[in-house]
Design an enzyme around this catalytic site. Sequence first.
Site, PDB file in Angstrom:
ATOM      1  N   SER A  11      32.895  58.225 -40.952  1.00  0.00           N
ATOM      2  CA  SER A  11      33.318  58.029 -39.960  1.00  0.00           C
ATOM      3  C   SER A  11      32.697  56.613 -39.193  1.00  0.00           C
ATOM      4  O   SER A  11      31.534  56.761 -38.766  1.00  0.00           O
ATOM      5  CB  SER A  11      32.993  59.052 -38.994  1.00  0.00           C
ATOM      6  OG  SER A  11      33.371  58.932 -37.579  1.00  0.00           O
ATOM      7  N   HIS A  36      37.186  56.799 -42.097  1.00  0.00           N
ATOM      8  CA  HIS A  36      37.421  57.996 -40.861  1.00  0.00           C
ATOM      9  C   HIS A  36      37.405  57.192 -39.679  1.00  0.00           C
ATOM     10  O   HIS A  36      36.585  56.657 -39.362  1.00  0.00           O
ATOM     11  CB  HIS A  36      36.906  59.343 -41.084  1.00  0.00           C
ATOM     12  CG  HIS A  36      37.262  60.181 -40.153  1.00  0.00           C
ATOM     13  ND1 HIS A  36      38.235  60.957 -40.276  1.00  0.00           N
ATOM     14  CD2 HIS A  36      36.679  60.482 -38.932  1.00  0.00           C
ATOM     15  CE1 HIS A  36      38.364  61.978 -39.388  1.00  0.00           C
ATOM     16  NE2 HIS A  36      37.390  61.526 -38.403  1.00  0.00           N
ATOM     17  N   ASP A  38      37.937  57.617 -35.509  1.00  0.00           N
ATOM     18  CA  ASP A  38      38.222  58.645 -34.528  1.00  0.00           C
ATOM     19  C   ASP A  38      38.628  58.023 -33.136  1.00  0.00           C
ATOM     20  O   ASP A  38      37.915  57.101 -32.480  1.00  0.00           O
ATOM     21  CB  ASP A  38      36.654  59.029 -34.315  1.00  0.00           C
ATOM     22  CG  ASP A  38      36.252  60.052 -35.353  1.00  0.00           C
ATOM     23  OD1 ASP A  38      36.857  61.182 -35.433  1.00  0.00           O
ATOM     24  OD2 ASP A  38      35.150  59.804 -35.919  1.00  0.00           O
ATOM     25  N   MET A  40      39.617  58.473 -29.421  1.00  0.00           N
ATOM     26  CA  MET A  40      39.668  59.751 -28.418  1.00  0.00           C
ATOM     27  C   MET A  40      40.110  58.937 -27.173  1.00  0.00           C
ATOM     28  O   MET A  40      39.941  57.865 -26.659  1.00  0.00           O
ATOM     29  CB  MET A  40      37.980  60.043 -28.333  1.00  0.00           C
ATOM     30  CG  MET A  40      37.250  60.359 -29.636  1.00  0.00           C
ATOM     31  SD  MET A  40      35.736  60.929 -29.211  1.00  0.00           S
ATOM     32  CE  MET A  40      35.237  61.158 -30.844  1.00  0.00           C
ATOM     33  N   HIS A  69      42.013  59.921 -37.305  1.00  0.00           N
ATOM     34  CA  HIS A  69      41.962  61.185 -36.572  1.00  0.00           C
ATOM     35  C   HIS A  69      42.160  61.130 -34.939  1.00  0.00           C
ATOM     36  O   HIS A  69      41.270  60.668 -34.110  1.00  0.00           O
ATOM     37  CB  HIS A  69      40.524  61.796 -36.893  1.00  0.00           C
ATOM     38  CG  HIS A  69      40.183  63.222 -36.316  1.00  0.00           C
ATOM     39  ND1 HIS A  69      38.857  63.651 -36.109  1.00  0.00           N
ATOM     40  CD2 HIS A  69      40.925  64.050 -35.700  1.00  0.00           C
ATOM     41  CE1 HIS A  69      38.793  64.816 -35.557  1.00  0.00           C
ATOM     42  NE2 HIS A  69      39.917  64.975 -35.256  1.00  0.00           N
ATOM     43  N   MET A  71      42.195  62.422 -31.632  1.00  0.00           N
ATOM     44  CA  MET A  71      41.726  63.670 -30.479  1.00  0.00           C
ATOM     45  C   MET A  71      42.070  63.105 -29.079  1.00  0.00           C
ATOM     46  O   MET A  71      41.532  62.810 -28.301  1.00  0.00           O
ATOM     47  CB  MET A  71      40.226  63.474 -30.577  1.00  0.00           C
ATOM     48  CG  MET A  71      39.714  64.339 -31.823  1.00  0.00           C
ATOM     49  SD  MET A  71      37.986  63.637 -32.221  1.00  0.00           S
ATOM     50  CE  MET A  71      38.147  62.175 -33.106  1.00  0.00           C
ATOM     51  N   MET A 146      37.441  71.313 -37.899  1.00  0.00           N
ATOM     52  CA  MET A 146      36.371  70.920 -37.061  1.00  0.00           C
ATOM     53  C   MET A 146      35.113  71.640 -37.142  1.00  0.00           C
ATOM     54  O   MET A 146      35.217  72.740 -36.778  1.00  0.00           O
ATOM     55  CB  MET A 146      36.619  70.536 -35.489  1.00  0.00           C
ATOM     56  CG  MET A 146      37.738  69.528 -35.391  1.00  0.00           C
ATOM     57  SD  MET A 146      37.232  67.892 -35.937  1.00  0.00           S
ATOM     58  CE  MET A 146      35.752  67.512 -35.075  1.00  0.00           C
ATOM     59  N   ASP A 180      35.045  68.192 -40.808  1.00  0.00           N
ATOM     60  CA  ASP A 180      34.589  66.989 -39.936  1.00  0.00           C
ATOM     61  C   ASP A 180      33.678  67.548 -38.760  1.00  0.00           C
ATOM     62  O   ASP A 180      33.729  68.290 -38.157  1.00  0.00           O
ATOM     63  CB  ASP A 180      35.606  66.202 -39.263  1.00  0.00           C
ATOM     64  CG  ASP A 180      35.456  64.982 -38.187  1.00  0.00           C
ATOM     65  OD1 ASP A 180      34.301  64.702 -38.418  1.00  0.00           O
ATOM     66  OD2 ASP A 180      36.232  64.718 -37.977  1.00  0.00           O
TER      67      ASP A 180
HETATM   68  C1  DX5 Z   1      33.873  64.335 -33.675  1.00  0.00           C
HETATM   69  C2  DX5 Z   1      34.403  63.233 -34.754  1.00  0.00           C
HETATM   70  C3  DX5 Z   1      33.662  63.156 -36.073  1.00  0.00           C
HETATM   71  C4  DX5 Z   1      32.527  62.409 -35.713  1.00  0.00           C
HETATM   72  C5  DX5 Z   1      31.505  62.772 -37.044  1.00  0.00           C
HETATM   73  O1  DX5 Z   1      34.485  64.263 -32.466  1.00  0.00           O
HETATM   74  O2  DX5 Z   1      35.739  63.745 -34.973  1.00  0.00           O
HETATM   75  O3  DX5 Z   1      34.423  62.275 -36.885  1.00  0.00           O
HETATM   76  O4  DX5 Z   1      32.471  61.008 -35.980  1.00  0.00           O
HETATM   77  O5  DX5 Z   1      30.408  62.542 -36.719  1.00  0.00           O
HETATM   78  P1  DX5 Z   1      29.176  63.135 -37.357  1.00  0.00           P
HETATM   79  O6  DX5 Z   1      29.069  63.079 -38.994  1.00  0.00           O
HETATM   80  O7  DX5 Z   1      27.830  62.256 -37.008  1.00  0.00           O
HETATM   81  O8  DX5 Z   1      28.924  64.513 -36.756  1.00  0.00           O
HETATM   82 ZN    ZN Z   2      36.695  62.635 -36.759  1.00  0.00          ZN
END
Ligand code: DX5
Ligand code: ZN
Length: 232
Positions: A11, A36, A38, A40, A69, A71, A146, A180
């Site tokens: 990630s 990956h 993220d 948000m 991903h 969110m 998750m 994840d």
């Molecule tokens: C959390 C994200 C994850 C995060 C994982 O909301 O979706 O992808 O980056 O990071 P670690 O491996 O540090 O939990």
């Molecule tokens: Zn993620």
Amino acid sequence: MNSDKIIISPSLLSCDFARLKDEIEAVEKAGADWLHVDVMDGHFVDNITIGAPIVAAIKKYSTVPLDVHLMISRPERYVESFVAAGSDILTFHIEADFNPGWVVDRILKAAQKHGREVQIGISLNPDTPAANLREVIDLLDMVLVMTVYPGFGGQQFIERAVDKIDDILALSNRVLVQVDGGITSENIHIPAIKGATSFVAGTAVFKTPDYAKAISDLRENARAAFGGGNVV
Ligand code: DX5
Ligand code: ZN
């Protein structure tokens, strides 16, 4: 999309964003199968990260599939821009829209319009049951489980969240299961035993001095959990 291969998807949330291109190259060289990303929005989760223009920038320098991903609330409004930006796997949260089938439809139409192949995933928060996928599971390539409440990297792995992997695989024997959140080489066997084959890791890769060792430790421990023989 069900796979007998272990897929490690570091990630980028935990990388040094000021050196994004170097980080992409380093983690790919270290053996990352996917990257990956993220996304948000400060609404679906209490954090704001990156949008489609940055995904397009990452795409310019990456050679492995981009595992995006989302969110975000109302994903149907944004999926086309993330398809156009170069997402190879595009995952949204089932909690984010009352009509997940509609979002899937929008992704498929965008893929057609932009001449791209996109694998579609839906993510489940730790407390969301697999049964919520019943109506849409046949439309999916991947289910993302998750193992933390989404929003931040570096959180503690929630072990009970992996129990639903049994239910997901009972609904479909062809979806790929990704996990994840809080994944480390010490706990990766827990979701792997259940049948997850794709593993996201932020802290466990980018906060270590040796990305190649981190990725190979994750991969080896996931593979061992399968009994060694069934996966590559
Ligand atoms: C959390 C994200 C994850 C995060 C994982 O909301 O979706 O992808 O980056 O990071 P670690 O491996 O540090 O939990
Ligand atoms: Zn993620």
